[in-house]
Design a protein around this motif. Structure first.
Motif, PDB file in Angstrom:
ATOM      1  N   ALA A  81       7.410  50.152  22.345  1.00 25.91           N
ATOM      2  CA  ALA A  81       6.701  51.111  23.199  1.00 25.91           C
ATOM      3  C   ALA A  81       6.217  50.429  24.477  1.00 25.91           C
ATOM      4  N   GLY A  82       5.718  49.212  24.361  1.00 22.48           N
ATOM      5  CA  GLY A  82       5.277  48.463  25.530  1.00 22.48           C
ATOM      6  C   GLY A  82       6.420  48.168  26.477  1.00 22.48           C
ATOM      7  N   SER A  83       7.577  47.832  25.908  1.00 22.62           N
ATOM      8  CA  SER A  83       8.755  47.558  26.738  1.00 22.62           C
ATOM      9  C   SER A  83       9.219  48.808  27.474  1.00 22.62           C
ATOM     10  N   VAL A  84       9.197  49.940  26.789  1.00 21.62           N
ATOM     11  CA  VAL A  84       9.608  51.205  27.415  1.00 21.62           C
ATOM     12  C   VAL A  84       8.648  51.567  28.540  1.00 21.62           C
ATOM     13  N   ILE A  85       7.346  51.462  28.284  1.00 19.57           N
ATOM     14  CA  ILE A  85       6.345  51.779  29.304  1.00 19.57           C
ATOM     15  C   ILE A  85       6.513  50.854  30.506  1.00 19.57           C
ATOM     16  N   GLU A  86       6.707  49.575  30.270  1.00 18.86           N
ATOM     17  CA  GLU A  86       6.894  48.630  31.373  1.00 18.86           C
ATOM     18  C   GLU A  86       8.171  48.943  32.157  1.00 18.86           C
ATOM     19  N   GLY A  87       9.245  49.283  31.453  1.00 20.77           N
ATOM     20  CA  GLY A  87      10.493  49.643  32.124  1.00 20.77           C
ATOM     21  C   GLY A  87      10.341  50.884  32.994  1.00 20.77           C
ATOM     22  N   LEU A  88       9.625  51.883  32.484  1.00 24.15           N
ATOM     23  CA  LEU A  88       9.375  53.090  33.275  1.00 24.15           C
ATOM     24  C   LEU A  88       8.544  52.770  34.507  1.00 24.15           C
ATOM     25  N   SER A  89       7.566  51.928  34.340  1.00 25.82           N
ATOM     26  CA  SER A  89       6.694  51.550  35.445  1.00 25.82           C
ATOM     27  C   SER A  89       7.475  50.840  36.545  1.00 25.82           C
ATOM     28  N   VAL A  90       8.260  49.862  36.171  1.00 31.45           N
ATOM     29  CA  VAL A  90       9.041  49.093  37.149  1.00 31.45           C
ATOM     30  C   VAL A  90      10.084  49.980  37.819  1.00 31.45           C
ATOM     31  N   THR A  91      10.735  50.826  37.044  1.00 34.55           N
ATOM     32  CA  THR A  91      11.746  51.718  37.603  1.00 34.55           C
ATOM     33  C   THR A  91      11.146  52.669  38.630  1.00 34.55           C
ATOM     34  N   ALA A  92       9.991  53.243  38.303  1.00 30.73           N
ATOM     35  CA  ALA A  92       9.341  54.162  39.236  1.00 30.73           C
ATOM     36  C   ALA A  92       8.909  53.438  40.511  1.00 30.73           C
ATOM     37  N   LEU A  93       8.387  52.222  40.366  1.00 38.89           N
ATOM     38  CA  LEU A  93       7.952  51.465  41.538  1.00 38.89           C
ATOM     39  C   LEU A  93       9.144  51.070  42.410  1.00 38.89           C
ATOM     40  N   LEU A  94      10.239  50.653  41.797  1.00 36.34           N
ATOM     41  CA  LEU A  94      11.440  50.312  42.564  1.00 36.34           C
ATOM     42  C   LEU A  94      12.001  51.544  43.274  1.00 36.34           C
ATOM     43  N   ALA A  95      11.987  52.688  42.593  1.00 35.24           N
ATOM     44  CA  ALA A  95      12.475  53.920  43.222  1.00 35.24           C
ATOM     45  C   ALA A  95      11.624  54.269  44.439  1.00 35.24           C
ATOM     46  N   TRP A  96      10.306  54.115  44.311  1.00 36.84           N
ATOM     47  CA  TRP A  96       9.418  54.395  45.449  1.00 36.84           C
ATOM     48  C   TRP A  96       9.708  53.430  46.602  1.00 36.84           C
ATOM     49  N   ALA A  97       9.858  52.145  46.283  1.00 39.16           N
ATOM     50  CA  ALA A  97      10.074  51.144  47.326  1.00 39.16           C
ATOM     51  C   ALA A  97      11.391  51.386  48.062  1.00 39.16           C
ATOM     52  N   VAL A  98      12.449  51.659  47.328  1.00 41.77           N
ATOM     53  CA  VAL A  98      13.742  51.919  47.964  1.00 41.77           C
ATOM     54  C   VAL A  98      13.665  53.178  48.828  1.00 41.77           C
ATOM     55  N   ASP A  99      13.000  54.205  48.331  1.00 46.04           N
ATOM     56  CA  ASP A  99      12.844  55.438  49.103  1.00 46.04           C
ATOM     57  C   ASP A  99      12.091  55.173  50.403  1.00 46.04           C
ATOM     58  N   GLU A 100      11.050  54.353  50.356  1.00 47.90           N
ATOM     59  CA  GLU A 100      10.299  54.037  51.575  1.00 47.90           C
ATOM     60  C   GLU A 100      11.131  53.218  52.554  1.00 47.90           C
ATOM     61  N   VAL A 101      11.917  52.279  52.048  1.00 46.10           N
ATOM     62  CA  VAL A 101      12.771  51.478  52.937  1.00 46.10           C
ATOM     63  C   VAL A 101      13.785  52.376  53.633  1.00 46.10           C
ATOM     64  N   VAL A 102      14.365  53.296  52.896  1.00 41.21           N
ATOM     65  CA  VAL A 102      15.422  54.147  53.432  1.00 41.21           C
ATOM     66  C   VAL A 102      14.877  55.310  54.259  1.00 41.21           C
ATOM     67  N   ARG A 103      13.807  55.959  53.775  1.00 39.18           N
ATOM     68  CA  ARG A 103      13.340  57.182  54.419  1.00 39.18           C
ATOM     69  C   ARG A 103      11.889  57.127  54.890  1.00 39.18           C
ATOM     70  N   GLY A 104      11.319  55.926  55.000  1.00 44.05           N
ATOM     71  CA  GLY A 104       9.929  55.819  55.427  1.00 44.05           C
ATOM     72  C   GLY A 104       9.702  56.487  56.776  1.00 44.05           C
ATOM     73  N   VAL A 105       8.551  57.145  56.937  1.00 47.16           N
ATOM     74  CA  VAL A 105       8.305  57.942  58.140  1.00 47.16           C
ATOM     75  C   VAL A 105       7.926  57.093  59.355  1.00 47.16           C
ATOM     76  N   ASN A 106       7.586  55.825  59.140  1.00 45.31           N
ATOM     77  CA  ASN A 106       7.265  54.956  60.257  1.00 45.31           C
ATOM     78  C   ASN A 106       7.551  53.504  59.858  1.00 45.31           C
ATOM     79  N   PRO A 107       7.539  52.595  60.810  1.00 44.14           N
ATOM     80  CA  PRO A 107       7.860  51.199  60.491  1.00 44.14           C
ATOM     81  C   PRO A 107       6.927  50.578  59.448  1.00 44.14           C
ATOM     82  N   PHE A 108       5.644  50.936  59.483  1.00 46.37           N
ATOM     83  CA  PHE A 108       4.723  50.386  58.491  1.00 46.37           C
ATOM     84  C   PHE A 108       5.146  50.762  57.079  1.00 46.37           C
ATOM     85  N   ARG A 109       5.476  52.024  56.862  1.00 47.83           N
ATOM     86  CA  ARG A 109       5.885  52.465  55.527  1.00 47.83           C
ATOM     87  C   ARG A 109       7.193  51.795  55.102  1.00 47.83           C
TER      88      ARG A 109
END
Length: 74
Positions: free
Chosen positions: A28-56
């Motif tokens: 259960a801990g491994s699954v929760i950690e995997g979900l956490s990392v996956t969601a954070l990576l998805a957010w980071a990639v989305d910001e790199v690709v579609r961020g609304v300004n250079p800071f983002r």
């Protein structure tokens, strides 16, 4: 003015709250950690690709780099 976090960042925050409150071990801990990392990576990639300004875009790149470095350092 603040804006509501997007879906992947919201998912990361919810999973992290669950992880901190529940503190699961084993599979259960491994699954929760995997979900956490996956969601954070998805957010980071989305910001790199579609961020609304250079800071983002830079913030997404920094989070992406730090998260990958953390994964590779294990």
């Amino acid at each position: 003015m603040a804006q509501w976090p997007n879906l992947s960042l919201s998912a990361f925050l919810v999973v992290e709250v669950v992880r901190l409150l529940w503190q699961p071990a084993g599979r259960a801990g491994s699954v929760i950690e995997g979900l956490s990392v996956t969601a954070l990576l998805a957010w980071a990639v989305d910001e790199v690709v579609r961020g609304v300004n250079p800071f983002r875009r830079l913030l997404g790149l920094a989070v992406l780099g730090l998260t990958l470095a953390s994964l590779l350092g294990r």
